[in-house]
Design a protein around this motif. Structure first.
Motif, short mmCIF file in Angstrom:
data_model
loop_
_atom_site.label_atom_id
_atom_site.label_comp_id
_atom_site.label_asym_id
_atom_site.label_seq_id
_atom_site.Cartn_x
_atom_site.Cartn_y
_atom_site.Cartn_z
N PHE A 31 22.46 -1.24 -10.47
CA PHE A 31 21.65 -2.23 -9.77
C PHE A 31 20.36 -1.61 -9.22
O PHE A 31 19.39 -2.33 -8.97
N TYR A 32 20.36 -0.29 -9.04
CA TYR A 32 19.27 0.35 -8.30
C TYR A 32 18.33 1.19 -9.15
O TYR A 32 17.35 1.71 -8.63
N TYR A 33 18.59 1.31 -10.44
CA TYR A 33 17.60 1.98 -11.29
C TYR A 33 17.29 1.19 -12.56
O TYR A 33 16.39 1.57 -13.32
N ILE A 34 17.99 0.08 -12.79
CA ILE A 34 17.70 -0.78 -13.93
C ILE A 34 17.25 -2.15 -13.40
O ILE A 34 17.97 -2.79 -12.63
N TRP A 47 16.18 7.32 -7.29
CA TRP A 47 16.28 8.77 -7.08
C TRP A 47 17.65 9.12 -6.48
O TRP A 47 18.29 10.08 -6.91
N TRP A 48 18.10 8.33 -5.51
CA TRP A 48 19.42 8.56 -4.92
C TRP A 48 20.53 8.40 -5.97
O TRP A 48 21.48 9.18 -6.00
N VAL A 49 20.38 7.40 -6.82
CA VAL A 49 21.37 7.20 -7.88
C VAL A 49 21.44 8.44 -8.78
O VAL A 49 22.52 8.87 -9.18
N GLY A 50 20.27 9.01 -9.08
CA GLY A 50 20.25 10.20 -9.92
C GLY A 50 21.05 11.35 -9.35
O GLY A 50 21.80 12.02 -10.07
N PHE A 320 22.01 -3.17 4.20
CA PHE A 320 21.49 -1.81 4.41
C PHE A 320 20.21 -1.64 3.60
O PHE A 320 19.98 -2.31 2.59
N ALA A 321 19.38 -0.70 4.05
CA ALA A 321 18.06 -0.52 3.43
C ALA A 321 18.10 0.42 2.24
O ALA A 321 17.39 0.22 1.25
N SER A 322 18.91 1.46 2.30
CA SER A 322 18.84 2.53 1.30
C SER A 322 20.08 2.55 0.41
O SER A 322 21.21 2.34 0.86
N ALA A 323 19.83 2.86 -0.86
CA ALA A 323 20.94 3.05 -1.81
C ALA A 323 21.79 4.24 -1.45
O ALA A 323 22.94 4.34 -1.91
N ALA A 324 21.27 5.14 -0.63
CA ALA A 324 22.07 6.28 -0.18
C ALA A 324 23.34 5.81 0.52
O ALA A 324 24.37 6.48 0.47
N ILE A 325 23.25 4.66 1.16
CA ILE A 325 24.42 4.06 1.83
C ILE A 325 25.07 3.01 0.94
O ILE A 325 26.29 2.95 0.79
#
Length: 356
Positions: A31-34, A47-50, A320-325
């Motif tokens: 969901f976060y890089y495509i 970048w976090w997904v990577g 939440f704002a970031s994919a890190a979470i």
């Protein structure tokens, strides 16, 4: 230490649970890089997904290794194929129909398209649910297993090492092709060049059985080797993805180092397998029973998880704002939710034909 059940390897049960979770986090990360249009998103979330999901690319190779570990010896070929195909293919066919109906219900397919998707199942799983590709590959390995069973059981260490060495070279071809687009006899009229028969997922089956035959018992330095394999493989996998993220707009090009048939992913898979294979449990605690139960239901979780993930993503994503979470949180909630769904389905009569 004695394992909980003599006919089970608790470490491999844990590994199956971990691999199953990895699948969910891999699909959550998409969901976060495509983008919805299928192009690459050049964002901090990507970048976090990577960095997160590069290690988790071992999920499918680990599933293949786990299946391959228990695959041999093959006795009666007819009985073997009947049992394996029944337990894998029948749930697969049912879920292909369910996904076609599901897409109609959520409005992404018309009734006519859903019907056509169901009719198309004999051709290629009938509907655009990408994770179902895995089942075709697995059934192909089952078809080939009787042909190599005797060799896998009796081959010398050197013989298996030779196969794995050639397989390792074949796993480097995605990178070799960057310099030489066609090698070892490749051309448009020849789709099976020199190392064709040493490439692909069958190598993971052989790798699992090589470890089973010659390295199953703990050995000095084994865990150091495992960690080094994981670190080296992860460096290539994550480093390649994050490097290409700024340069590529096509997902296939971005995922070069994420390929299941790359040497770096194979290195990580081998390392992870070595780390988990000798874990044992002293008793039948609730945790051990839960791990064993999730492991037994992992195929059902794999088949069903997209429905759960698709419905939980829009609920959690805005919080939440970031994919890190968001990526690990959505994956964990989806994993638990899918397990609970499959657990409930397991109480139905003849549930093995639905969840494996």
């Amino acid at each position: 230490m004695n394992s909980v059940q003599s006919n089970r390897n608790f470490g491999l049960d844990i590994l199956r649970v971990v691999a199953c979770y990895m699948v969910l986090q891999i699909h959550t990360g998409e969901f976060y890089y495509i983008s919805p249009q299928g192009t690459v998103l050049h964002t901090a979330d990507a970048w976090w997904v990577g960095w997160y999901n590069s290690l988790f690319r071992v999920c499918v190779p680990l599933f293949v290794m786990l299946s391959g570990y228990y695959l041999f010896p093959v006795g009666n070929t007819k009985a073997f194929l009947k049992k394996r195909f029944a337990r894998v293919a029948i749930p697969f066919l049912i879920w292909c129909v369910l996904y076609a109906v599901y897409q109609y219900c959520i409005g992404t397919a018309t009734l006519q398209q859903a019907g056509e998707n169901i009719l198309n199942i004999p051709v290629n799983y009938g509907t655009d649910i990408g994770h179902l590709w895995f089942v075709y590959m697995l059934l192909g390995i089952y078809l080939f297993a009787p042909l190599i069973s005797a060799w896998v059981q009796t081959a010398t260490r050197g013989g298996m090492q030779l196969y794995l060495a050639l397989w390792a070279v074949a796993m480097c071809l995605p990178y070799i092709h960057l310099l030489f687009p066609v090698v070892l006899g490749e051309c448009y009229w020849n789709k099976s060049p020199m190392l064709y028969y040493f490439s692909g997922f069958l190598g993971y089956v052989i790798l699992a059985n090589y470890i089973k035959r010659f390295y199953m018992q703990p050995q000095a330095g084994q865990y150091i080797v495992a960690v080094l394999l994981i670190i080296a493989g992860y460096a290539i996998t994550a480093g390649g993805f994050t490097h290409l993220l700024a340069k590529k707009d096509v997902v296939e090009q971005l995922e070069l180092t994420w390929g299941f048939e790359t040497i770096n992913v194979a290195m990580m898979a081998a390392g992870v397998f070595l780390l988990f294979k000798n874990i044992t449990a002293r008793n039948t605690s609730a945790t051990v029973k839960l791990v064993t139960d999730i492991s037994a239901k992992s195929y059902g979780i794999y088949l069903a998880h997209i429905m759960v993930l698709d419905n939980l993503y829009p609920l959690i994503n805005p919080l939440f704002a970031s994919a890190a979470i968001k990526v690990p949180l959505i994956a964990v909630v989806s994993f638990i939710g899918t397990y609970l769904v499959v657990k409930c389905l397991s109480f139905l009569p003849k549930s093995k034909w639905l969840i494996g």
